[in-house]
Motif scaffolding. Structure first.
Motif, PDB file in Angstrom:
ATOM      1  N   TYR A 160       6.365 -23.557   0.866  1.00 19.80           N
ATOM      2  CA  TYR A 160       6.342 -22.716  -0.329  1.00 19.80           C
ATOM      3  C   TYR A 160       5.046 -21.918  -0.442  1.00 19.80           C
ATOM      4  N   GLY A 161       3.916 -22.546  -0.129  1.00 14.21           N
ATOM      5  CA  GLY A 161       2.645 -21.834  -0.197  1.00 14.21           C
ATOM      6  C   GLY A 161       2.610 -20.641   0.737  1.00 14.21           C
ATOM      7  N   ALA A 162       3.202 -20.797   1.927  1.00 18.75           N
ATOM      8  CA  ALA A 162       3.259 -19.688   2.881  1.00 18.75           C
ATOM      9  C   ALA A 162       4.102 -18.550   2.325  1.00 18.75           C
ATOM     10  N   GLN A 163       5.197 -18.898   1.655  1.00 16.95           N
ATOM     11  CA  GLN A 163       6.036 -17.866   1.055  1.00 16.95           C
ATOM     12  C   GLN A 163       5.311 -17.147  -0.083  1.00 16.95           C
ATOM     13  N   CYS A 164       4.504 -17.895  -0.835  1.00 16.58           N
ATOM     14  CA  CYS A 164       3.724 -17.263  -1.906  1.00 16.58           C
ATOM     15  C   CYS A 164       2.715 -16.275  -1.330  1.00 16.58           C
ATOM     16  N   ARG A 165       2.102 -16.616  -0.206  1.00 13.26           N
ATOM     17  CA  ARG A 165       1.143 -15.705   0.422  1.00 13.26           C
ATOM     18  C   ARG A 165       1.846 -14.443   0.922  1.00 13.26           C
ATOM     19  N   LEU A 166       3.056 -14.606   1.459  1.00  8.67           N
ATOM     20  CA  LEU A 166       3.822 -13.438   1.895  1.00  8.67           C
ATOM     21  C   LEU A 166       4.211 -12.584   0.687  1.00  8.67           C
ATOM     22  N   ASP A 167       4.585 -13.229  -0.422  1.00  9.04           N
ATOM     23  CA  ASP A 167       4.914 -12.491  -1.640  1.00  9.04           C
ATOM     24  C   ASP A 167       3.698 -11.717  -2.145  1.00  9.04           C
ATOM     25  N   GLY A 168       2.504 -12.332  -2.045  1.00  9.94           N
ATOM     26  CA  GLY A 168       1.289 -11.644  -2.466  1.00  9.94           C
ATOM     27  C   GLY A 168       1.020 -10.413  -1.630  1.00  9.94           C
ATOM     28  N   TYR A 169       1.263 -10.511  -0.324  1.00 11.92           N
ATOM     29  CA  TYR A 169       1.134  -9.363   0.593  1.00 11.92           C
ATOM     30  C   TYR A 169       2.089  -8.240   0.161  1.00 11.92           C
ATOM     31  N   ARG A 170       3.330  -8.597  -0.063  1.00 12.96           N
ATOM     32  CA  ARG A 170       4.338  -7.598  -0.453  1.00 12.96           C
ATOM     33  C   ARG A 170       3.968  -6.941  -1.794  1.00 12.96           C
ATOM     34  N   GLU A 171       3.586  -7.756  -2.772  1.00  8.57           N
ATOM     35  CA  GLU A 171       3.315  -7.236  -4.108  1.00  8.57           C
ATOM     36  C   GLU A 171       2.111  -6.297  -4.120  1.00  8.57           C
ATOM     37  N   ALA A 172       1.071  -6.649  -3.354  1.00  6.28           N
ATOM     38  CA  ALA A 172      -0.125  -5.797  -3.331  1.00  6.28           C
ATOM     39  C   ALA A 172       0.182  -4.440  -2.704  1.00  6.28           C
ATOM     40  N   LEU A 173       0.967  -4.427  -1.641  1.00 12.31           N
ATOM     41  CA  LEU A 173       1.337  -3.159  -1.021  1.00 12.31           C
ATOM     42  C   LEU A 173       2.192  -2.321  -1.961  1.00 12.31           C
ATOM     43  N   ALA A 174       3.188  -2.970  -2.581  1.00 13.80           N
ATOM     44  CA  ALA A 174       4.075  -2.240  -3.485  1.00 13.80           C
ATOM     45  C   ALA A 174       3.308  -1.672  -4.677  1.00 13.80           C
ATOM     46  N   ALA A 175       2.364  -2.468  -5.227  1.00 17.38           N
ATOM     47  CA  ALA A 175       1.593  -2.014  -6.381  1.00 17.38           C
ATOM     48  C   ALA A 175       0.723  -0.810  -6.038  1.00 17.38           C
ATOM     49  N   ALA A 176       0.347  -0.696  -4.761  1.00 16.44           N
ATOM     50  CA  ALA A 176      -0.477   0.439  -4.322  1.00 16.44           C
ATOM     51  C   ALA A 176       0.370   1.625  -3.882  1.00 16.44           C
ATOM     52  N   GLY A 177       1.704   1.506  -4.028  1.00 17.63           N
ATOM     53  CA  GLY A 177       2.590   2.607  -3.677  1.00 17.63           C
ATOM     54  C   GLY A 177       2.940   2.672  -2.207  1.00 17.63           C
ATOM     55  N   HIS A 178       2.728   1.569  -1.465  1.00 23.13           N
ATOM     56  CA  HIS A 178       3.047   1.541  -0.038  1.00 23.13           C
ATOM     57  C   HIS A 178       4.404   0.868   0.185  1.00 23.13           C
ATOM     58  N   ARG A 179       5.173   1.409   1.094  1.00 21.44           N
ATOM     59  CA  ARG A 179       6.453   0.795   1.439  1.00 21.44           C
ATOM     60  C   ARG A 179       6.193  -0.453   2.288  1.00 21.44           C
ATOM     61  N   VAL A 180       6.866  -1.549   1.946  1.00 20.31           N
ATOM     62  CA  VAL A 180       6.738  -2.790   2.716  1.00 20.31           C
ATOM     63  C   VAL A 180       7.666  -2.700   3.922  1.00 20.31           C
ATOM     64  N   GLU A 181       7.087  -2.684   5.116  1.00 19.97           N
ATOM     65  CA  GLU A 181       7.869  -2.551   6.346  1.00 19.97           C
ATOM     66  C   GLU A 181       8.041  -3.916   7.011  1.00 19.97           C
ATOM     67  N   GLU A 182       9.288  -4.312   7.211  1.00 19.13           N
ATOM     68  CA  GLU A 182       9.564  -5.628   7.771  1.00 19.13           C
ATOM     69  C   GLU A 182       9.014  -5.785   9.189  1.00 19.13           C
ATOM     70  N   GLU A 183       8.901  -4.688   9.930  1.00 19.63           N
ATOM     71  CA  GLU A 183       8.388  -4.805  11.289  1.00 19.63           C
ATOM     72  C   GLU A 183       6.882  -5.086  11.327  1.00 19.63           C
ATOM     73  N   LEU A 184       6.241  -4.996  10.158  1.00 21.38           N
ATOM     74  CA  LEU A 184       4.820  -5.348  10.059  1.00 21.38           C
ATOM     75  C   LEU A 184       4.623  -6.803   9.634  1.00 21.38           C
ATOM     76  N   ILE A 185       5.715  -7.555   9.560  1.00 22.35           N
ATOM     77  CA  ILE A 185       5.653  -8.969   9.175  1.00 22.35           C
ATOM     78  C   ILE A 185       6.102  -9.824  10.356  1.00 22.35           C
ATOM     79  N   ALA A 186       5.237 -10.728  10.807  1.00 19.46           N
ATOM     80  CA  ALA A 186       5.583 -11.679  11.864  1.00 19.46           C
ATOM     81  C   ALA A 186       5.317 -13.080  11.340  1.00 19.46           C
ATOM     82  N   VAL A 187       6.106 -14.045  11.801  1.00 22.63           N
ATOM     83  CA  VAL A 187       6.002 -15.418  11.296  1.00 22.63           C
ATOM     84  C   VAL A 187       5.288 -16.298  12.313  1.00 22.63           C
ATOM     85  N   GLY A 188       4.292 -17.045  11.841  1.00 21.93           N
ATOM     86  CA  GLY A 188       3.592 -18.018  12.666  1.00 21.93           C
ATOM     87  C   GLY A 188       3.846 -19.423  12.146  1.00 21.93           C
ATOM     88  N   ASP A 189       3.091 -20.380  12.668  1.00 17.77           N
ATOM     89  CA  ASP A 189       3.306 -21.778  12.284  1.00 17.77           C
ATOM     90  C   ASP A 189       2.008 -22.477  11.905  1.00 17.77           C
TER      91      ASP A 189
END
Length: 358
Positions: A202-231
């Motif tokens: 869940y914490g990892a998902q919250c960090r990803l949500d924070g990434y998405r929200e900050a970009l959106a708030a700045a008027g940037h489109r969130v591009e899925e190809e800029l997101i990669a999943v690690g472990d």
């Protein structure tokens, strides 16, 4: 005093209570380190204990109260990750600090394999500990439900969901990630990628949500190809960074959801001939020893990990003592919320530490 009460034997709890002018239960709470006692009352009890030479018979009290005077810190991760991830040692240090002034023993248990979990279940079924601290629990893990069935007081670090049913202590993962991305935007970066943690954390998902929200708030489109999943491992960070460079060679910034993954990303960026931070800015999460010793030193979101460990331990001790109202002090500038049915959830703030990598 000579260490003996009016009866000529060892002073009793009742005699300490009479000397301090309080009830027997209050004396018990002071001796057990509870924070639910005023400083004035605590001082009176401690003075009475010193005057009478009272020595708690912990073995007898534990037996009478069906206590073991031990708690377990359970980490359901493989041994390799426990020793590679500085986060865990910082949690252990914080828990140890909270227990230092008590007589409670800490039992550290790693349960990363099915066999280790079966053995842990048998151990806990024997009620050999008074409570459990659970760290790094993945969604779907049966351990929390097992502990609930056994009736063992439990506190979890890193919630499984927004509706966590156990008392929990966490850092503000979403806000921390958003601050990291805003920092990169403020540095003029425009193609900002992220290496996210496992989707079942869940914490990892919250960090990803924070990434998405900050970009959106700045008027940037969130591009899925800029997101990669690690472990949360260095190898996972390397693999994710290779994927990102293959998809978008023009990346000019990377936010990794852990310092260890950022270290892996750094290796791949160097191998690709990309200079940090001139060509690609890099930010991690945790502000562990890894961040401080990287070249260049890593900008990272600092979690109050030791404070999280201390808060978890205090909350568990209070629940074991039957004080289920939650911790008296949620931490410096932290906040206490509640899940359903009054289950406490302590959220501690993070802070961005800026270094040369960005």
């Amino acid at each position: 005093m000579n260490g003996f009460g009016r009866s000529g034997g060892r002073p009793t709890l009742e005699e300490v209570a009479a000397r301090a002018g309080v009830g027997r239960g209050t004396v018990s709470r002071v001796i057990n380190g509870s924070s639910k006692v005023s400083e004035h009352t605590r001082a009176a009890v401690e003075a009475a204990v010193a005057e009478l030479g009272y020595v708690p018979n912990r073995a007898a009290r534990a037996l009478a109260a069906n206590r073991t005077d031990a708690i377990a810190l359970v980490i359901p991760e493989p041994e390799a990750r426990f020793f590679a991830e500085p986060y865990f040692s910082d949690v252990v240090r914080g828990v140890g600090a909270a227990l230092a002034e008590t007589d409670v023993q800490l039992v550290l248990t790693l349960a990363g394999s099915a066999r280790e979990r079966r053995r842990l279940a048998q151990y806990l079924s024997g009620h050999r500990v008074d409570g459990v601290l659970l760290v790094s629990v993945h969604a779907g893990d049966p351990l929390p439900e097992l502990l609930a069935e056994l009736g063992i007081p439990t506190v979890i670090s890193g919630r499984r969901s927004a509706a966590e049913s156990l008392p929990s202590v966490d850092s503000d993962n979403l806000a921390g990630a958003a601050e990291a991305v805003r920092h990169l935007l403020g540095r003029g970066r425009r193609v900002i990628a992220t290496i996210a943690g496992p989707p079942d954390v869940y914490g990892a998902q919250c960090r990803l949500d924070g990434y998405r929200e900050a970009l959106a708030a700045a008027g940037h489109r969130v591009e899925e190809e800029l997101i990669a999943v690690g472990d949360f491992t260095e190898d996972g960070g390397r693999r994710a960074m290779r994927e990102l460079l293959e998809r978008r060679p023009a990346i000019d910034a990377v936010f990794a959801a852990s310092d260890v993954m950022a270290a892996g990303a750094r290796w791949e960026l160097r191998a690709a001939g990309r200079r940090i931070p001139e060509e690609v800015a890099l930010v991690g999460f945790d502000d562990s020893v890894v961040a401080r010793h990287m070249d260049p030193p890593l900008t990272s979101v600092r979690q109050p990990i030791e404070e999280m460990g201390r808060t978890m331990a205090r909350l568990l001790l209070e629940r074991i003592a039957g004080e289920a109202a939650g911790p008296a002090e949620p931490g410096a500038q932290g906040r206490t919320a509640e899940h359903g049915e009054g289950v406490p959830a302590v959220i501690l703030p993070n802070r961005l530490v800026v270094r040369e990598s960005s």
